[in-house]
Design a protein around this motif. Structure first.
Motif, short mmCIF file in Angstrom:
data_model
loop_
_atom_site.label_atom_id
_atom_site.label_comp_id
_atom_site.label_asym_id
_atom_site.label_seq_id
_atom_site.Cartn_x
_atom_site.Cartn_y
_atom_site.Cartn_z
N ALA A 161 0.64 -0.85 0.28
CA ALA A 161 -0.05 0.02 0.31
C ALA A 161 0.70 1.28 -0.01
CB ALA A 161 -0.43 0.34 1.11
N HIS A 162 0.50 1.88 -0.55
CA HIS A 162 1.45 3.39 -0.87
C HIS A 162 0.95 4.33 0.05
CE1 HIS A 162 1.30 3.95 -5.82
NE2 HIS A 162 2.89 2.95 -4.85
N ASP A 163 1.39 5.38 1.03
CA ASP A 163 1.74 6.47 2.21
C ASP A 163 -0.25 5.89 2.38
OD1 ASP A 163 4.02 5.84 2.68
OD2 ASP A 163 4.47 7.66 2.08
N ALA A 164 -0.73 6.96 1.45
CA ALA A 164 -2.25 7.72 2.05
C ALA A 164 -2.99 6.24 1.64
CB ALA A 164 -2.43 8.88 0.80
N MET A 165 -3.09 5.04 1.66
CA MET A 165 -2.96 4.24 1.33
C MET A 165 -3.67 2.97 2.85
SD MET A 165 -5.35 4.61 -1.34
CE MET A 165 -6.71 3.28 -1.82
N LYS A 166 -2.35 3.27 3.34
CA LYS A 166 -1.71 2.06 4.35
C LYS A 166 -3.18 2.32 5.38
CE LYS A 166 3.15 2.96 4.63
NZ LYS A 166 3.60 2.66 3.05
N PRO A 167 -3.68 3.37 5.59
CA PRO A 167 -5.24 2.88 6.43
C PRO A 167 -6.36 2.26 5.85
CG PRO A 167 -4.55 5.12 7.26
CD PRO A 167 -3.46 4.85 5.79
N ALA A 168 -6.28 2.60 4.79
CA ALA A 168 -7.42 1.35 3.89
C ALA A 168 -6.65 -0.33 3.82
CB ALA A 168 -7.34 1.73 2.51
N MET A 169 -5.31 -0.07 3.91
CA MET A 169 -5.02 -1.97 3.71
C MET A 169 -5.21 -2.50 5.53
SD MET A 169 -3.76 -4.17 2.59
CE MET A 169 -2.57 -3.80 0.77
N LEU A 170 -4.76 -1.14 6.41
CA LEU A 170 -4.78 -1.81 7.92
C LEU A 170 -6.11 -2.31 8.00
CD1 LEU A 170 -2.84 0.06 9.41
CD2 LEU A 170 -2.36 -1.94 9.42
N ASP A 171 -7.43 -1.38 7.59
CA ASP A 171 -8.78 -1.68 8.36
C ASP A 171 -9.35 -2.93 6.69
OD1 ASP A 171 -11.49 -0.73 8.86
OD2 ASP A 171 -12.10 -0.46 6.73
N PHE A 172 -9.13 -3.04 6.22
CA PHE A 172 -9.02 -4.00 5.31
C PHE A 172 -8.30 -5.41 6.32
CE2 PHE A 172 -7.07 -7.50 1.64
CZ PHE A 172 -8.34 -8.09 1.73
N ALA A 173 -7.75 -5.63 6.32
CA ALA A 173 -6.36 -6.73 7.01
C ALA A 173 -6.96 -7.06 8.24
CB ALA A 173 -5.22 -6.21 6.98
N ALA A 174 -7.65 -6.10 9.10
CA ALA A 174 -8.71 -5.89 10.34
C ALA A 174 -9.84 -7.12 9.66
CB ALA A 174 -8.42 -4.57 11.00
N ARG A 175 -10.65 -6.56 9.00
CA ARG A 175 -12.21 -6.86 9.21
C ARG A 175 -11.59 -8.60 8.23
NH1 ARG A 175 -16.28 -3.13 7.85
NH2 ARG A 175 -15.63 -1.11 8.10
N HIS A 176 -11.14 -8.70 7.47
CA HIS A 176 -10.71 -9.75 6.97
C HIS A 176 -9.14 -10.67 7.22
CE1 HIS A 176 -13.92 -8.32 4.05
NE2 HIS A 176 -13.04 -7.82 3.68
N PHE A 177 -8.99 -10.94 8.81
CA PHE A 177 -8.16 -11.35 9.48
C PHE A 177 -8.43 -12.36 8.83
CE2 PHE A 177 -5.72 -12.36 12.92
CZ PHE A 177 -4.32 -12.18 13.03
N GLU A 178 -9.34 -13.47 9.57
CA GLU A 178 -8.88 -14.78 9.42
C GLU A 178 -9.15 -15.84 7.86
OE1 GLU A 178 -12.75 -16.11 11.38
OE2 GLU A 178 -12.44 -15.45 13.17
N LEU A 179 -9.00 -14.73 6.99
CA LEU A 179 -9.53 -14.98 5.40
C LEU A 179 -7.90 -14.86 5.15
CD1 LEU A 179 -9.95 -16.09 2.46
CD2 LEU A 179 -10.44 -13.48 2.15
N LEU A 180 -7.11 -14.08 5.45
CA LEU A 180 -5.98 -13.49 5.25
C LEU A 180 -4.55 -14.51 6.09
CD1 LEU A 180 -6.11 -9.55 4.67
CD2 LEU A 180 -6.58 -11.40 3.40
N SER A 181 -5.23 -14.88 7.38
CA SER A 181 -4.50 -15.84 7.82
C SER A 181 -4.81 -16.54 7.23
CB SER A 181 -4.81 -15.63 9.39
OG SER A 181 -4.55 -14.44 10.00
#
Length: 293
Positions: A161-181
């Protein structure tokens, strides 16, 4: 649903070219979805000459690229007053060494898809993945031929993720943590990888084990390191949240990663916006639930 469609010359130059591999795998899905394909002239003509999508009312011919066909697709992604000329995204099978893939209209097509949160699909693997995803979200039964795209246990996932998109990446990872894990491994560039690890540790991931294997930061070559894994087919899926509004000093490195994905067109998928990543995650979860029945 309407999608723009184009393929560089290499991808429709022979019977086993990328465009035809995709159509052979997904023609039934295209028909099931009633998917309209607004195809640039040479791509359209190649489909017709190959005898594919015969009788499919959604196949529509646009001018050749040199006559503005791709430019028209860009305008339709943005949206025009005529509702019949509004696209939901674009499938552009890219040959990374074809100079036309770097023409302004080609770059603009991707950029406008990212800006408007619409799919930009540039590989055979991504096109097959997307058709199956949309079939599942439309309530259709899973296609067993697409299983390999939806089994995270055998895949390596890159999260960038680029700098301005890092919050969006963290939100995506938090919402789908089990899937990504569930992925065999996750990799990422420097700062994004560190923040994702901190998120994982806060969610109970073992503190002595990185959730993401970190490479260098993007400006220091992390994109190139991940591109090497993609080329060696040791990374099958890239979620790359790009900021299309900011000039980047390491633009060449970003393009290198994107070119690596299109080089191994049958083996790598790249998702470029939070909206499309969320839709993909929904499709994966729903498909796995159906397969478990």
């Amino acid at each position: 649903m309407r999608m723009g469609l184009a393929a560089n010359r290499l991808h429709h130059a022979s019977e086993d070219a990328a465009l035809f591999r995709w159509l052979r795998a997904c023609e039934s899905g295209i028909r099931e979805l009633g998917l309209a394909l607004h195809a640039v002239g040479r791509t359209h003509d190649a489909i017709v000459a190959a005898g594919m999508l015969g009788g499919h009312a959604g196949l529509r011919r646009y001018p050749y690229g040199r006559e503005g066909g791709l430019m028209k697709l860009v305008a339709e992604v943005v949206g025009l007053d005529d509702v019949e000329r509004r696209l939901d995204g674009a499938i552009y099978l890219i040959d990374p060494v074809d100079p036309s893939s770097t023409f302004p209209e080609a770059v603009a097509l991707k950029r406008q898809c990212v800006i408007h949160g619409k799919p930009f699909i540039s590989t055979v693997a991504a096109a097959r993945d997307w058709i199956e995803q949309e079939r599942i979200l439309a309530g259709l039964a899973p296609d067993p031929a697409a299983d390999r795209f939806f089994d995270p246990r055998g895949q390596v996932l890159a999260l960038v993720a680029h700098d301005a998109m890092k919050p969006a990446m963290l939100d995506f990872a938090a919402r789908h943590f089990e899937l990504l894990s569930r992925f065999h491994q996750r990799v990422g560039t420097g700062t994004t990888g560190q923040r994702l690890n901190e998120l994982a540790w806060s969610r109970g991931w073992p503190a002595d084990t990185p959730w993401v294997r970190r490479y260098e930061s993007g400006p220091l070559g992390g994109d190139a390191q991940i591109a090497d894994r993609v080329l060696e087919k040791r990374c099958q899926r890239v979620v790359f949240f790009e900021d299309p509004h900011v000039a980047r000093q390491h633009e060449a490195d970003i393009q290198l990663l994107e070119r690596a994905v299109t080089t191994v067109t049958d083996d790598a998928v790249c998702t470029t916006s939070p909206a499309m990543a969320a839709r993909w995650a929904e499709g994966v979860e729903r498909r796995q639930a159906l397969r478990a029945l």
